[in-house]
Design a protein around this motif. Structure first.
Motif, mmCIF file in Angstrom:
data_model
loop_
_atom_site.group_PDB
_atom_site.id
_atom_site.type_symbol
_atom_site.label_atom_id
_atom_site.label_comp_id
_atom_site.label_asym_id
_atom_site.label_seq_id
_atom_site.Cartn_x
_atom_site.Cartn_y
_atom_site.Cartn_z
ATOM 1 N N LEU B 287 38.317 38.238 52.953
ATOM 2 C CA LEU B 287 38.467 37.578 51.663
ATOM 3 C C LEU B 287 37.092 37.493 51.020
ATOM 4 C CD1 LEU B 287 41.203 36.466 50.717
ATOM 5 C CD2 LEU B 287 40.354 34.189 51.242
ATOM 6 N N PHE B 290 32.564 33.709 47.018
ATOM 7 C CA PHE B 290 31.859 33.607 45.745
ATOM 8 C C PHE B 290 30.356 33.594 46.002
ATOM 9 C CE2 PHE B 290 33.025 29.275 47.031
ATOM 10 C CZ PHE B 290 31.787 28.668 47.060
ATOM 11 N N SER B 441 43.552 44.926 46.673
ATOM 12 C CA SER B 441 43.036 43.609 46.291
ATOM 13 C C SER B 441 43.121 42.644 47.462
ATOM 14 C CB SER B 441 43.873 43.059 45.130
ATOM 15 O OG SER B 441 43.639 41.674 44.976
ATOM 16 N N CYS B 442 42.105 41.826 47.643
ATOM 17 C CA CYS B 442 42.170 40.848 48.726
ATOM 18 C C CYS B 442 43.146 39.737 48.389
ATOM 19 C CB CYS B 442 40.786 40.293 49.061
ATOM 20 S SG CYS B 442 40.168 38.977 48.001
ATOM 21 N N GLY B 443 43.395 39.550 47.104
ATOM 22 C CA GLY B 443 44.387 38.550 46.714
ATOM 23 C C GLY B 443 43.802 37.189 46.413
ATOM 24 N N LYS B 444 42.488 37.078 46.458
ATOM 25 C CA LYS B 444 41.919 35.744 46.252
ATOM 26 C C LYS B 444 41.957 35.328 44.786
ATOM 27 C CE LYS B 444 37.872 32.890 47.224
ATOM 28 N NZ LYS B 444 36.633 32.772 47.987
ATOM 29 N N CYS B 445 41.372 36.138 43.911
ATOM 30 C CA CYS B 445 41.308 35.689 42.517
ATOM 31 C C CYS B 445 42.494 36.219 41.722
ATOM 32 C CB CYS B 445 39.972 36.054 41.878
ATOM 33 S SG CYS B 445 39.796 37.784 41.465
ATOM 34 N N THR B 446 42.881 35.425 40.758
ATOM 35 C CA THR B 446 44.107 35.700 40.008
ATOM 36 C C THR B 446 44.058 36.985 39.187
ATOM 37 O OG1 THR B 446 44.216 33.328 39.851
ATOM 38 C CG2 THR B 446 45.829 34.555 38.578
ATOM 39 N N PRO B 447 42.966 37.246 38.452
ATOM 40 C CA PRO B 447 42.977 38.449 37.611
ATOM 41 C C PRO B 447 43.245 39.708 38.418
ATOM 42 C CG PRO B 447 41.127 37.040 37.025
ATOM 43 C CD PRO B 447 41.721 36.460 38.277
ATOM 44 N N ARG B 449 44.553 39.800 41.686
ATOM 45 C CA ARG B 449 45.775 39.703 42.491
ATOM 46 C C ARG B 449 47.019 39.990 41.646
ATOM 47 N NH1 ARG B 449 48.905 35.200 43.231
ATOM 48 N NH2 ARG B 449 47.238 33.882 42.470
ATOM 49 N N ILE B 450 47.129 39.312 40.514
ATOM 50 C CA ILE B 450 48.323 39.522 39.695
ATOM 51 C C ILE B 450 48.079 40.623 38.665
ATOM 52 C CG2 ILE B 450 50.053 38.426 38.204
ATOM 53 C CD1 ILE B 450 49.351 35.757 39.407
ATOM 54 N N SER B 486 37.331 38.471 37.117
ATOM 55 C CA SER B 486 37.481 38.724 38.550
ATOM 56 C C SER B 486 36.291 38.212 39.334
ATOM 57 C CB SER B 486 37.671 40.215 38.806
ATOM 58 O OG SER B 486 38.887 40.645 38.245
ATOM 59 N N LEU B 487 36.580 37.897 40.571
ATOM 60 C CA LEU B 487 35.552 37.326 41.447
ATOM 61 C C LEU B 487 34.570 38.390 41.936
ATOM 62 C CD1 LEU B 487 34.617 34.812 43.025
ATOM 63 C CD2 LEU B 487 36.380 35.282 44.701
#
Lengths: 963, 518
Positions: B287, B290, B441-447, B449-450, B486-487
């Motif tokens: 993951l 930041f 995508s690791c799926g952590k941040c929304t932009p 992941r979705i 994005s992160l």
């Protein structure tokens, strides 16, 4: 009347109901202040603070979803994006630390667009059922969608989504609805950072990421301990209390104190009218800082259980059905019986037992009733059977009968010794705090016959287990002391300055004797010498060494000796008088500290003032307006013996179930049966009540005002959120009884009782309800010298001036394994059940533990041909009972273990009447037993079941006859 | 002394049948009663000529390739052992092969020449002289040397390596780490693998020097699990280097220590992102973390950590051995030294091309690549992996330079160059970019992941001609949201290929999925 407590009106500096987004930075306590400008507002905050928190403190509320101030920042939702002058991009405010001179913009068109577009993505995979959603009105996602001004979802709802994901309803208290999950990981992080269980994780990656309990287990089948931290952390309806799903969002809340263990967590009782919808741990609680366990958080259903006693009842003998009567009649019945008995058998023939579950005020009143109205000192409390050695041992050595620290102190400990305590089960919220410290690198030493769960703390750096044989504590503590002294690990400066030299030299000579060496004592304790040496070094060499202990220390024939041994060790290493160190008894019940403080013991008036002390007694006599007995009265076991002898005839028991909790049940039953008048005041027909003649319905902690004092001497307010079910709070009943006995009491509110306590008890002199409202809580001593209380004791000196080392000669208990009884039984608790189980057995906590079992090592089982689940007869010299076997590697061979949460288990039928030499605290932790496979319940269990049925029937008849 | 014949045994050559060729050679020569010495060298990086068999002659090594099993007999008949050039597969003296001769090989100077696991061979080619130099220097001097070389992170971010090292050196800690990012996952890239399989001591040496420079005593190579041969070679090389005193306690008697271990990744592209990599190395889910804190301050297990790509670390021995100046003289602007480019995709002459910064993309693709494999006209090229922009012909004259590429919203990345001919559907490629992000995508941040999932769907709708204009606008918005929100670079750069396809190949988005213009 319900008191509404709104901390916002009372707290001067911190606003606990506001989520500042990120926690107070760990480094900030002594960090320099940094000034920055946010949207034109200049604010100074400690270095290390996040921009999000700084803004929130300035009342600039940046949208956020994954950030909450109980968890470390995570930076995943991207809603808290801001712009910082001179920096690229739009960093997340939650993960951006403040810097001197920084200029931050939190609102502009670009940021608004980014936030709206991110929210649009969220909502493209979220059900649009806000109006029928259980979180309607209490949903951060909903709030944020409103805040960022989302007006449309251009992606439509035809795309890939999780809207059909199946709910997990396995946990009895909360449901998990993944279709509403926004994968913010707050639940996962709460499980890790706050609770320390690591039961939850995110499974899969990218769009497939989903919250998972264990490896795709259901919540109930996973490692989840149902502490509720995840439910608390969830910003949506994904993890939601079933009570809220059923009843809707609460409309008001009152801050009060949990009535389970001695941690004393603060909760918001969230209400709809006088209906309790949910208990939510209160962030402003000084003991728990917003954390909870399965009991306090969820197991409150007992308060409204149909088994609650709602009307006073009387009967002439215990083979009669109960008669429901008015309060007046019941009180009159009780008073006339008591008077008649005293007239016939003398002033000393009656007594009472105060409750460690009731409030300080109620406890104070019961002992006052006994001393002033009964006219004797025959008062005792259940602390007799748990922490009386703590009182004696700590008073003798350190001069005060209480733990020396705050719970928070553990966060500064570098080495932690846990002796005979099982905090993750018995004091779960403190157990979580300790685990947090262990994850930060503190070293753990556990002295316990069992391999307790604390030893399995995930991500801890170092742990040592000293698996001693039950009953050999003193030999072990002496060996630890021996290593400290002979290896030159003492803190000589501390000892010289703070301790009595003569006592110290005596102890030093004693402890240096080779017979106390780890090598010599290994044969007694079973702990390898090298392990003991290592442990002593770890503790003594740590900058801060702290000792925590529980009933595994006190409930022994040498309980008091062991407590003194612990104090010796702490003094010798200079681990007293500052944060991060200390001697910390973990108290079993919510107000066991308070019941001791309030003068429940036969020899001590409130504030541990001896009855023989004429000055102290004189003060009480003048305020109470009566002459007081200067001789200590009977202890609980003495009362039982006297009852059987026929000299003790009546007993008033408030909120304690001696028939289940005290050792040697058959002896207790014989004593209770011998009484002419047993008055039981309780919320249920407990085991003791089945032997009673007068049944006075008690009030639950939700139904009264008062205070509880937790294990860190913290006095917390208990606030009434609903009317007393049977019409009276417990203190009112005691007052009525006093008046009926001819001793007048005229309190109109518990605060007046506290005022009297403050007047008569030096350590409580500065305590008042007004100050408690203002400060939230106070740690005694609280007086003119320490008007705000004393979080850490003995910083400058001891109440007795110099600390006194005590000689702690190990004397083996008479209760030892032999050919007839080759195993040692030790007893304890489990997380989901509490004490005698009267409360928790009447909740869904039963789902975790619906019967007590006998844990034994597989090798002991194999020797006896026992398989997991077999019925086992357990026989001691006191009696026999039957439990199911559970094979467990937690046990060491030769030691078996059970809990006493279910009355029919008869755990205390087996325990003996051996007790601590100084305080008579029973030796629950060591009973020599034999176990064998059987096919039917024990004779006692069969008698118990029959008696139980008859008594239930007696109660049912009273209810039927009620108008 | 018998004649030495070289048959490479890196993954490329092996996949093209090098083992069979080697076996056949031995068998045939045995049958013919001729004794030779067969060396399994590394690859020269000329993938289109693999298996490239070389013969050592008094006047140098002669090359033959690509050799198949069936060619062996004829090659021997035609005088392979003498370096005869009459056979059609004969390429003449290896060093004179144009593809190789035109390169500036600093980092890859040894590959294909030496036996990868022979320490003697390595030393004979100036190996370990950088480490010997470093052992004589103070940490700060080593850092200064790297700074002076102008070396920038070759993983893609192009952060000055010396400055990163300086931060780690300046952060006091009881333990520091050197972590080599060998999770080479960009499409069309293989330079890291070539280093590890063909010249492993170079990486070991570079890491040891880094350790000395920042006072780290432990190193980890985070290797993607899809490189089993690299793992085997590295493990053996580490064992041998330890024996020879180049790793372990008391390096070459200096009193300084550096330990090294290989750790296998678990097959996620995101673990090539440095913070995910650190999480994975710690045994957790990959993951993204930041920043700040930077890994240089709080990295592996919370300790100061240098995280460098294989190529960055591999450049270090040269810099220490030959001096910063020797490295810095190459290149242009702020891009100093050489870049390892990897030609792949629809290319005639795929392989490794190490060049000083400054050459144009066109030169690279035409002179080295020789155009497309299909022979059809080249239409687009993706430089820098799956997150790099698609470049149309108008941008092919860009010099290979970090700043020049950045100015066009393009990246050099890890040097992967994937070429496409005119048959490519750039809308499909744009979709692929989003799909790649969706899968990885690791799926952590929304932009990310979705957004990546929605990106695929929106492009599908555009391609299906549904509400085209609105969906194009939405796609632009989505790209902006992912870039801004994005992160990490995964979500933040995924829009680059999409936006470049939209900008430069708009017509492709005007066609429906079955190819019709609408």
């Amino acid at each position: 009347m319900i008191n509404h407590f709104d901390p916002r009106q009372h707290s001067s500096s911190v606003e606990y109901n506001k989520d500042l987004g990120t926690p107070f930075p760990a480094s900030a306590a002594d960090a320099a202040l940094v000034s920055l400008n946010i949207d034109g507002v200049t604010i100074s905050v400690p270095e290390g603070t996040s921009v999000l928190r700084a803004a929130a403190l300035a009342d600039i509320n940046i949208p956020k979803l994954c950030a909450t101030d109980s968890l470390e920042p995570f930076g995943s939702c991207r809603l808290c994006a801001v712009q910082v002058e001179g920096r690229r991009g739009m960093p997340a405010a939650c993960t951006t630390p403040v810097a001197e001179g920084m200029k931050v913009t939190t609102q502009n068109e670009r940021l608004a667009k980014l936030r709206r577009n991110v929210m649009e993505l969220y909502i493209s995979d979220h059900p649009l059922d806000c109006l029928t959603c259980p979180a309607n009105g209490d949903c951060e996602l909903q709030d944020m969608a409103g805040s960022v001004g989302l007006r449309e979802v251009r992606y439509g709802f035809e795309g890939e989504n999780h809207l059909e994901a199946a709910k997990d309803e396995t946990n009895p208290y909360f449901s998990f609805d993944p279709s509403k999950c926004i994968v913010c990981s707050r639940c996962v992080r709460a499980c890790e950072e706050v609770q320390g269980t690591f039961a939850l994780t995110i499974d899969g990656r990218g769009f497939e990421s989903k919250v998972s309990a264990g490896q795709a287990d259901s919540f109930m089948d996973s490692d989840c301990v149902s502490c509720g931290a995840c439910v608390q952390a969830c910003p949506t309806a994904t993890l939601m209390e079933k009570s809220v799903i059923d009843h809707g969002v609460p409309e008001h809340s009152v801050v009060t104190t949990c009535a389970y263990c001695g941690v004393g967590c603060s909760f918001e009782a969230q209400m709809k009218g006088d209906q309790l919808v949910r208990m939510v741990p209160y962030k402003g609680g000084d003991a728990n800082h917003g954390h909870s366990c399965v009991k306090g958080r969820f197991a409150f259903g007992y308060a409204t259980h149909p088994d609650r006693l709602t009307s006073p009842m009387v009967r002439d003998s215990i083979d009669q059905p109960w008669r429901e009567v008015s309060w007046e009649e019941a009180i009159g019945f009780a008073a006339s019986r008591l008077k008649a008995i005293q007239a016939k058998h003398g002033r000393e023939s009656i007594g009472g037992i105060t409750s460690s579950r009731c409030t300080n005020e109620e406890t104070y009143l019961v002992q006052k009733l006994i001393r002033a109205a009964f006219g004797n000192n025959n008062t005792d409390t259940c602390a007799r059977v748990c922490h009386s050695p703590t009182g004696y041992g700590l008073k003798t050595t350190l001069g005060e009968s209480a733990g020396t620290q705050t719970f928070d102190s553990v966060m500064k400990a570098d080495a932690i010794i846990v002796i005979g305590a099982n905090p993750t089960d018995a004091h779960p919220v403190f157990g979580s705090l300790m685990r947090k410290r262990l994850r930060q690198g503190a070293k753990l030493i556990v002295a316990d016959p069992r391999h307790i769960d604390l030893l399995k703390t995930p991500h801890m750096s170092s742990a040592q287990h000293l698996p001693l044989r039950p009953g050999t504590n003193v030999a072990l503590i002496n060996a630890l002391g021996h290593v400290v002294v002979t290896e030159g690990l003492e803190d000589k400066a501390f000892v010289e300055k703070r301790c009595d030299t003569e006592a110290y030299h005596r102890w030093r000579a004693f402890i240096s004797e080779p017979r106390h060496s780890p090598e010599a004592s290994a044969e007694i304790t079973g702990v390898p010498a090298e392990a003991v040496r290592q442990a002593a070094r770890t503790y003594a060499k740590a900058a801060n060494g702290a000792i925590y202990y529980g009933l595994g220390v006190t409930e022994h024939s040498q309980g008091s000796t062991m407590v003194m041994g612990i104090a010796n060790l702490a003094m010798a290493t200079g681990n007293i008088g500052r944060e991060g160190v200390g001697v910390n008894p973990l108290r079993g019940q919510n107000n066991v500290q308070g019941s001791c403080d309030m003068g429940s013991f036969p020899h001590e008036l409130p504030g541990y003032q001896h009855v023989a002390d004429p000055i102290a007694r004189g003060r009480f006599e003048s305020v109470w307006g009566v002459k007081l007995d200067d001789e200590p009265g009977l202890r609980i076991p003495n009362m039982f013996d006297a009852a059987i002898e026929g000299t003790f005839k009546a007993l008033y028991v408030q909120g304690e179930d001696i028939a289940q909790s005290d050792p040697n049940t058959q002896h207790v039953e014989a004593a209770l049966t011998s009484l002419d008048c047993l008055i039981v005041q309780d919320i249920f027909l407990n085991e003791t009540a089945k032997f009673a003649h007068v049944l006075l319905p008690g009030s639950s902690f939700l139904e009264k005002n008062g205070t509880f004092t937790n294990a860190e001497r913290r006095i917390n307010r208990v606030r009434k959120v609903m009317p007393a079910l049977a019409g009276k709070e417990d203190w009112e009943v005691t007052q009525d009884l006093a008046n009926a006995l001819g001793y007048p009491m005229y309190y109109t509110h518990p605060s007046e009782i506290m005022d009297e306590i403050a007047q008569l008890t030096p350590s409580f002199a500065g305590v008042s309800y007004a100050k408690l409202e203002e400060r939230g809580s106070l740690q005694w001593p609280c007086n003119a010298e320490y008007p705000l209380g004393m979080p850490t004791m003995h910083e400058v000196d001891f109440p007795i001036g110099l600390g006194r080392f005590a000689i702690t000669e190990y004397v083996a208990t008479e209760e030892r394994a032999n050919r007839r009884f080759p195993l040692l039984l030790t007893t304890g608790r489990i997380l989901s059940q509490y004490n005698v189980g009267a409360q928790t057995r009447r909740t869904d906590n039963q789902r975790w533990h619906d019967e007590d079992v006998l844990e034994l090592h597989p090798s002991d089982a194999e020797l006896r041909g026992v398989r997991d689940g077999d019925w086992l007869g357990i026989t001691s010299r006191s009696g026999q009972t039957v439990l199911r076997a559970r094979l467990s590697e937690r046990m060491q061979p030769g030691v078996v273990y059970t809990t006493f949460h279910h009355p029919g288990s008869g755990a205390n039928v087996i325990t003996t009447d051996n007790s601590d030499w100084a305080t008579n605290c029973p030796e629950y932790k060591v009973t020599a037993v034999q176990v064998e496979k059987v096919s039917q319940p024990s004779a006692w269990q069969q008698r118990f079941n029959t008696f139980d049925l008859i008594q239930r029937d007696h109660l049912a008849k009273a209810n039927q006859e009620a108008p | 002394m018998s004649t030495r014949i070289f048959v490479p045994r890196d993954t490329t050559a092996l996949s093209l049948g090098a083992d069979a060729v080697a076996n056949r050679l031995e068998k045939e020569l045995d049958a013919r009663g001729q004794s030779i010495s067969l060396v399994r060298n590394g690859s020269r990086g000329l993938a289109w000529l693999e298996p490239l068999v070389e013969v050592e002659t008094p006047i140098g090594r002669f090359a033959y390739g690509p050799v198949t099993v069936n060619d062996v007999s004829a090659l021997l008949d035609s005088g392979l052992l003498e370096g005869n050039v009459s056979h059609p597969l004969a390429l003449g003296p290896t060093e004179e092969i144009d593809y190789l001769a035109r390169q500036q090989r600093l980092t890859f100077a040894r590959i294909g020449i030496t036996d990868p696991l022979s320490i003697e061979d390595y030393r004979a080619h100036i190996g370990f002289s950088g480490l010997e130099t470093a052992l004589q220097r103070e940490p700060q001097d080593i850092v200064e040397e790297v700074k002076a070389s102008g070396l920038r992170g070759r993983g893609g971010a192009a952060f000055p390596t010396g400055i990163k090292w300086q931060t780690v050196l300046d952060t006091p800690a009881d333990q520091k780490y050197i972590v080599c990012n060998a999770d080479e996952g960009d499409s069309g890239t293989f330079a890291d693998r070539l280093v590890m399989e063909c010249d492993p001591y170079m990486l070991i040496e570079g890491m040891a020097i880094a350790g000395l420079a920042v006072q780290a005593t432990q190193g980890y190579i985070y290797l993607r699990s899809e490189y089993p041969l690299a793992k085997e070679v590295l493990d053996e090389a580490i064992a041998r280097a330890e024996q020879a005193g180049y790793l372990g306690d008391n390096l070459r008697g200096s009193g300084r220590d550096f330990h090294l271990e290989v750790r296998l990744g678990a097959g996620a592209y995101i673990c090539g992102e440095e913070t995910s990599l650190l999480e994975s190395l710690e045994g957790k889910r990959g993951l993204v973390r930041f920043k700040p804190p930077l890994p240089a301050i709080e990295g592996l297990f919370g300790r100061p950590t240098v995280v460098n790509n294989v190529l960055s670390l591999a450049a270090v021995p040269f810099i220490l051995a030959e001096g910063a100046e020797a490295y810095a003289t190459h290149g242009m602007g702020r891009s100093r030294g050489t870049l390892a480019l990897q030609l792949a995709g629809n290319v005639k002459h795929g392989g490794l091309v190490e060049l000083a910064f400054g050459t144009t993309l066109r030169t690279l693709m035409e002179t080295f690549g020789g155009g497309t494999l299909s022979g059809k006209p080249l239409r687009a090229v993706q430089v820098g992996g799956p997150l790099g922009a698609y470049l149309p012909e108008s941008q092919w004259d860009l010099p290979l330079d970090y700043e020049a590429f950045a100015a066009e919203s393009a990246v050099l990345g890890h040097g992967g160059v994937v070429m496409f001919d005119e048959s490519v559907d750039m809308a499909e490629q744009a979709r692929f970019s989003m799909e790649f992000c969706k899968v990885e995508s690791c799926g952590k941040c929304t932009p990310c992941r979705i957004g990546s999932t929605r990106g695929v769907e929106v492009i599908d709708r555009i391609r299906a001609n549904q509400n085209r204009e609105a969906n194009l606008a939405l796609l632009h918005d989505l790209c902006e949201t992912m870039v801004d929100g994005s992160l990490c670079a995964m979500g933040g750069m995924t829009p680059f290929p999409v936006q470049s396809a939209l900008a430069h190949f708009p017509d492709d988005f005007q066609r429906t999925a079955n190819g019709d213009n609408s």
